[in-house]
Design an enzyme around this catalytic site. Structure first.
Site, PDB file in Angstrom:
ATOM      1  N   HIS A  93       0.799  -1.234   0.000  1.00 37.31           N
ATOM      2  CA  HIS A  93       0.000   0.000   0.000  1.00 37.31           C
ATOM      3  C   HIS A  93       0.831   1.284   0.000  1.00 37.31           C
ATOM      4  CE1 HIS A  93       0.730  -0.169   4.370  1.00 37.31           C
ATOM      5  NE2 HIS A  93       0.436   1.110   4.399  1.00 37.31           N
ATOM      6  N   ASP A  94       2.059   1.237   0.489  1.00 38.20           N
ATOM      7  CA  ASP A  94       2.916   2.434   0.489  1.00 38.20           C
ATOM      8  C   ASP A  94       3.903   2.453  -0.674  1.00 38.20           C
ATOM      9  OD1 ASP A  94       1.934   3.851   2.667  1.00 38.20           O
ATOM     10  OD2 ASP A  94       3.164   2.757   4.109  1.00 38.20           O
TER      11      ASP A  94
ATOM     12  N   GLU B 283       3.933   5.621  -2.990  1.00 37.99           N
ATOM     13  CA  GLU B 283       4.357   6.824  -2.266  1.00 37.99           C
ATOM     14  C   GLU B 283       5.826   6.782  -1.859  1.00 37.99           C
ATOM     15  OE1 GLU B 283       2.037   8.138   1.044  1.00 37.99           O
ATOM     16  OE2 GLU B 283       0.162   7.484   0.144  1.00 37.99           O
ATOM     17  N   ASP B 284       6.284   5.618  -1.401  1.00 38.98           N
ATOM     18  CA  ASP B 284       7.583   5.555  -0.726  1.00 38.98           C
ATOM     19  C   ASP B 284       8.697   4.894  -1.523  1.00 38.98           C
ATOM     20  OD1 ASP B 284       6.276   6.758   1.351  1.00 38.98           O
ATOM     21  OD2 ASP B 284       6.028   4.930   2.528  1.00 38.98           O
TER      22      ASP B 284
ATOM     23  N   ASP C 171      -3.868  -0.047   8.660  1.00 41.57           N
ATOM     24  CA  ASP C 171      -2.737   0.872   8.589  1.00 41.57           C
ATOM     25  C   ASP C 171      -2.819   1.932   9.684  1.00 41.57           C
ATOM     26  OD1 ASP C 171      -0.402   2.101   7.454  1.00 41.57           O
ATOM     27  OD2 ASP C 171      -1.711   3.579   6.498  1.00 41.57           O
TER      28      ASP C 171
END
Length: 370
Positions: free
Chosen positions: A24-25, A28-29, A85
């Site tokens: 899920h990240d 973004e990351d 989360d």
């Protein structure tokens, strides 16, 4: 991984949900893209991860405000990931804090998480109940305070955009399903899927190698070793845990740091897993024939080492490792009878190796002799 663990402990066994939790990240990351996610895991996973990803060009407070206002638009699988989360982050902040954050900022985050989970109520009653048990509303806050504060701070344009998000709810049949209607997969499929997602995330990680922390490459190698084990039908929990955790205690770590990290492993995963991780660390990256008491290693550590040897051989064949890694795999003859499938795979890989010209004599065993 922690988010996927929370979901699994709450009874979620749906592959798409758990893979999304691990990934899920990622957008973004890491440097991974939606296109790469779709190529690796399919359109559904890519869409779910994208729906959980913020636009990093928007200020943090505005991102949180838009997340809250658009929470009900998420598909059910994404809602599950969002709740888990927020639970993980809020508990981690309450217990450990965040370096550089004031108590006021930490309380504000937890209040936001509380309002987010409240907005998603009805997604998974058991998970929501656990959140409210584990994460109390910060002192001095009442429900709705965070949203009021954010609306005053972010500006009219963001508030207007948030209103549009909350009015345009997604129509999805998933939102009408109950927890018991999630599609179940076999245990083997579940494990393979999670490891695949974790490996993908590690491969794209931007974390730079530091002397006191395991590098992204050591974590990636540990995920790959665990995948090799699963592919060869290893299902033992302690073996898989030790294989994965070994990435946090790489052979390049100094002994003092390794022992300190081992205390954390023992506290969280128990003595058995800690002893396996320590045995693997003590073997180090050198040729096994130079190690003492190799045959006294725990059976599970031998199995993991065979998987490491097979991975090293595969890396050599693809041009990613030197002949030293391949030679380390030769020493797996100390473990004959440990795991026939892994031993046969190593024997077959060794048969395809060219004979070395400058590293001294060696014997090329056949797959059948193993």
């Amino acid at each position: 991984l922690a988010v996927a663990r929370i979901l699994a402990e709450s009874g979620v066994r749906d592959l798409a949900t758990l893979q999304t939790a691990v990934l899920h990240d990622t957008i973004e990351d890491t440097d991974a893209t939606v296109v790469e996610l779709e190529e690796a895991f399919g359109a559904e996973i890519a869409e779910l991860v994208a729906s959980l990803s913020d636009d990093n060009k928007i200020p943090p407070l505005a991102r949180k405000y838009l997340q809250l206002r658009g929470a009900k638009r998420l598909k059910r699988r994404a809602k599950l990931v969002r709740i888990a989360d927020k639970m993980h982050n809020a508990i981690d902040i309450a217990v450990h804090g965040v370096p550089g954050w004031s108590e006021k900022l930490e309380a504000r985050y937890i209040a936001w998480a509380w309002e987010m989970v409240t907005a998603l109520q009805g997604t998974h009653p058991g998970l929501e109940e656990l959140f409210f048990e584990e994460v109390p509303m910060p002192e001095g806050y009442e429900f709705g305070d965070w949203e009021k504060f954010a609306a005053e701070e972010v500006g009219d344009d963001v508030v207007s955009r948030g209103s549009q998000l909350s009015e345009c709810l997604a129509e999805d049949s998933e939102d009408r399903e109950g927890p018991s209607e999630l599609r179940l997969g076999s245990t083997a499929e579940l494990v393979r899927s999670i490891l695949s997602a974790a490996e993908f995330s590690a491969r794209h990680c931007r974390i730079q190698e530091q002397p006191c922390f395991p590098s992204a490459s050591s974590s990636l190698r540990a995920f790959s070793v665990a995948q090799v084990l699963v592919q060869h039908h290893v299902r033992d929990e302690h073996t898989l845990q030790a294989a994965l955790i070994s990435g946090a205690v790489p052979p390049t770590l100094d002994a003092a740091a390794a022992k300190q990290r081992l205390v954390e492993v023992r506290d969280r995963f128990g003595d058995r897993v800690a002893s396996l991780v320590w045995a693997l660390f003590c073997l180090g990256p050198e040729n096994l024939s130079e190690s003492r008491d190799i045959r006294r290693l725990p059976h599970q550590a031998k199995v993991i080492r065979l998987a490491q040897d097979l991975l090293a051989l595969k890396s050599w064949h693809s041009g990613d490792a030197g002949l030293g890694a391949a030679r380390a795999a030769l020493d797996s003859h100390f473990f004959v009878g440990t795991h026939r499938g892994l031993e046969d795979a190593i024997g077959e890989a060794l048969c395809r190796l060219p004979l070395p010209e400058s590293e001294g004599p060696w014997e090329r065993p056949s797959a059948h002799s193993r």
